[in-house]
Design a protein around this motif. Structure first.
Motif, PDB file in Angstrom:
ATOM      1  N   SER A   1       0.800  -1.340   0.203  1.00 40.43           N
ATOM      2  CA  SER A   1       0.205   0.109   0.015  1.00 40.43           C
ATOM      3  C   SER A   1       0.924   1.245   0.212  1.00 40.43           C
ATOM      4  CB  SER A   1      -0.911  -0.059   1.200  1.00 40.43           C
ATOM      5  OG  SER A   1      -1.760  -1.115   1.185  1.00 40.43           O
ATOM      6  N   VAL A   2       1.883   1.291   0.577  1.00 32.64           N
ATOM      7  CA  VAL A   2       2.797   2.435   0.815  1.00 32.64           C
ATOM      8  C   VAL A   2       3.482   2.681  -0.678  1.00 32.64           C
ATOM      9  CG1 VAL A   2       4.918   3.461   1.623  1.00 32.64           C
ATOM     10  CG2 VAL A   2       3.718   1.890   3.171  1.00 32.64           C
ATOM     11  N   LEU A   3       3.815   1.662  -1.308  1.00 31.10           N
ATOM     12  CA  LEU A   3       4.246   1.911  -2.872  1.00 31.10           C
ATOM     13  C   LEU A   3       3.393   2.112  -3.695  1.00 31.10           C
ATOM     14  CD1 LEU A   3       6.251   1.735  -5.168  1.00 31.10           C
ATOM     15  CD2 LEU A   3       5.927  -0.838  -5.154  1.00 31.10           C
ATOM     16  N   LEU A   4       1.897   1.874  -3.609  1.00 29.10           N
ATOM     17  CA  LEU A   4       0.866   2.205  -4.438  1.00 29.10           C
ATOM     18  C   LEU A   4       0.539   3.578  -4.131  1.00 29.10           C
ATOM     19  CD1 LEU A   4      -1.078  -1.137  -4.289  1.00 29.10           C
ATOM     20  CD2 LEU A   4       0.090  -0.101  -6.256  1.00 29.10           C
ATOM     21  N   GLY A   5       0.364   3.840  -2.909  1.00 32.91           N
ATOM     22  CA  GLY A   5       0.215   5.381  -2.560  1.00 32.91           C
ATOM     23  C   GLY A   5       0.976   6.275  -2.967  1.00 32.91           C
ATOM     24  N   ILE A   6       2.332   6.218  -3.041  1.00 38.47           N
ATOM     25  CA  ILE A   6       3.240   7.066  -3.286  1.00 38.47           C
ATOM     26  C   ILE A   6       2.995   7.118  -4.918  1.00 38.47           C
ATOM     27  CG2 ILE A   6       5.588   7.690  -3.734  1.00 38.47           C
ATOM     28  CD1 ILE A   6       5.808   6.239  -0.806  1.00 38.47           C
ATOM     29  N   THR A   7       3.016   6.163  -5.439  1.00 31.62           N
ATOM     30  CA  THR A   7       2.852   6.115  -6.945  1.00 31.62           C
ATOM     31  C   THR A   7       1.600   6.631  -7.602  1.00 31.62           C
ATOM     32  OG1 THR A   7       4.138   3.921  -7.216  1.00 31.62           O
ATOM     33  CG2 THR A   7       3.028   4.550  -8.954  1.00 31.62           C
ATOM     34  N   ARG A   8       0.279   6.475  -7.029  1.00 26.01           N
ATOM     35  CA  ARG A   8      -0.857   6.754  -7.285  1.00 26.01           C
ATOM     36  C   ARG A   8      -1.217   8.294  -6.944  1.00 26.01           C
ATOM     37  NH1 ARG A   8      -5.592   3.589  -6.389  1.00 26.01           N
ATOM     38  NH2 ARG A   8      -6.358   4.904  -8.249  1.00 26.01           N
ATOM     39  N   VAL A   9      -0.868   8.462  -5.716  1.00 27.15           N
ATOM     40  CA  VAL A   9      -1.162   9.809  -5.051  1.00 27.15           C
ATOM     41  C   VAL A   9      -0.678  11.090  -5.662  1.00 27.15           C
ATOM     42  CG1 VAL A   9      -1.463  11.049  -3.017  1.00 27.15           C
ATOM     43  CG2 VAL A   9      -2.261   9.039  -3.091  1.00 27.15           C
ATOM     44  N   TYR A  10       0.749  11.063  -5.697  1.00 28.83           N
ATOM     45  CA  TYR A  10       1.320  12.346  -6.041  1.00 28.83           C
ATOM     46  C   TYR A  10       1.045  12.947  -7.473  1.00 28.83           C
ATOM     47  CZ  TYR A  10       3.506  12.484  -1.549  1.00 28.83           C
ATOM     48  OH  TYR A  10       3.993  12.696  -0.187  1.00 28.83           O
TER      49      TYR A  10
END
Length: 299
Positions: free
Chosen positions: A142-151
């Protein structure tokens, strides 16, 4: 008999693929991301932190260390520079744990534990308006996906509205990651180490400058790398700090920090939060330089 073996292999492979796909989906691959301008997800906070200068990919070690001291606390990362403009070794960030929010009292024993391990303590004010969104934190991925998708979403949102939003904060709570960038009192979110570095840089530039500068310019604190103007003032208005006059085309393509993988997996670091989990004095009052966070790819 060989046909049965092949069939079993195919079935096992199919089940494995379904499991992986389910894991990725559960981690947040298709989760909705809604970016808003409004009240912050946190009130005034006091946090223990360590300040570092270097590639953002190295921040995972600090998260791990901070979490080991206060495993029930929410973790916080603050990122100050745009790695599209600032070389990785010069990027600045602060990572630690939130000791208290709002009017809650700080646990002095925890403070001593963090200070013993070399952490400093600092407070961020509650502001009225921020750019914010959240992402589910269900697995390490989730950390990786969050950074990739949110920014990228944050970048587009800020660019379209011509906002000044900086620095960028990531708050790791139980079950979700909160992202925010203040639109007012941004200078108050810069830890003392950043201010000291800006001051030293300013003094060095003034010493070697042959050009004549005004009194206001000579007292400036300006980071040519990050494009951030800092002021010692603890006050600034939303109206003055939320809109910048720099051209929109300077804002880049909206990809944030290139930390799509952070190049350091929290899973590899065995870290998983379980917390309840600047020109003159007027620079923040009427900013003329656009700075909308470290939006871009890390070199």
């Amino acid at each position: 008999m060989p046909d049965w073996v092949s069939l079993c292999v195919l079935i096992s492979l199919f089940i494995s693929l379904l499991t992986v796909a389910g894991y990725i989906l559960y981690s947040g691959l298709l989760s909705d991301i809604t970016v808003l301008t409004g009240s912050p997800p946190v009130k005034k906070i006091t946090f223990a932190y360590k300040f570092k200068q270097g590639p953002y990919k190295n921040c995972g070690e600090l998260f791990k260390e901070s979490h080991s001291i206060g495993p029930k606390l929410s973790c916080l990362g603050v990122y100050y520079d745009d790695p599209r403009k600032v070389p990785g070794p010069q990027c600045r960030y602060a990572v630690g744990s939130i000791l208290s929010e709002g009017e809650n009292e700080v646990d002095e024993e925890l403070v001593k534990s963090f200070e013993t391990s070399g952490f400093n303590v600092y407070s961020f004010p509650e502001v009225t308006h921020v750019v914010t969104t959240s992402f589910p934190r269900r697995t390490h991925l989730s950390v990786l996906l969050g950074i990739t998708r949110v920014y990228p979403r944050l970048g587009v949102y800020i660019k379209e509205r011509r906002l000044c939003a900086h620095p960028f904060l990531e708050i790791y709570r139980e079950g979700q990651i909160e992202f925010m960038a203040p639109l007012a009192r941004q200078g108050d979110f810069y830890v003392p180490e950043v201010r000291q570095a800006e001051k030293s840089l300013s003094e060095l530039e003034e010493t070697h400058s042959d050009s004549e500068v005004s009194g206001a310019e000579s007292n400036s604190e300006y980071s040519s790398g990050s494009g951030v103007l800092l002021s010692d003032s603890r006050e600034t208005s939303l109206a003055a700090s939320s809109v910048c006059s720099a051209p929109v085309q300077d804002q880049g393509d909206g990809n944030y920090r290139g930390r799509s993988s952070r190049e350091t997996s929290f899973k590899e670091l065995d870290w998983e939060p379980t917390g309840g989990q600047l020109a003159d004095q007027k620079s923040l009052e009427a900013p003329t330089q656009e700075w909308w966070g470290a939006v871009g790819g890390e070199e």
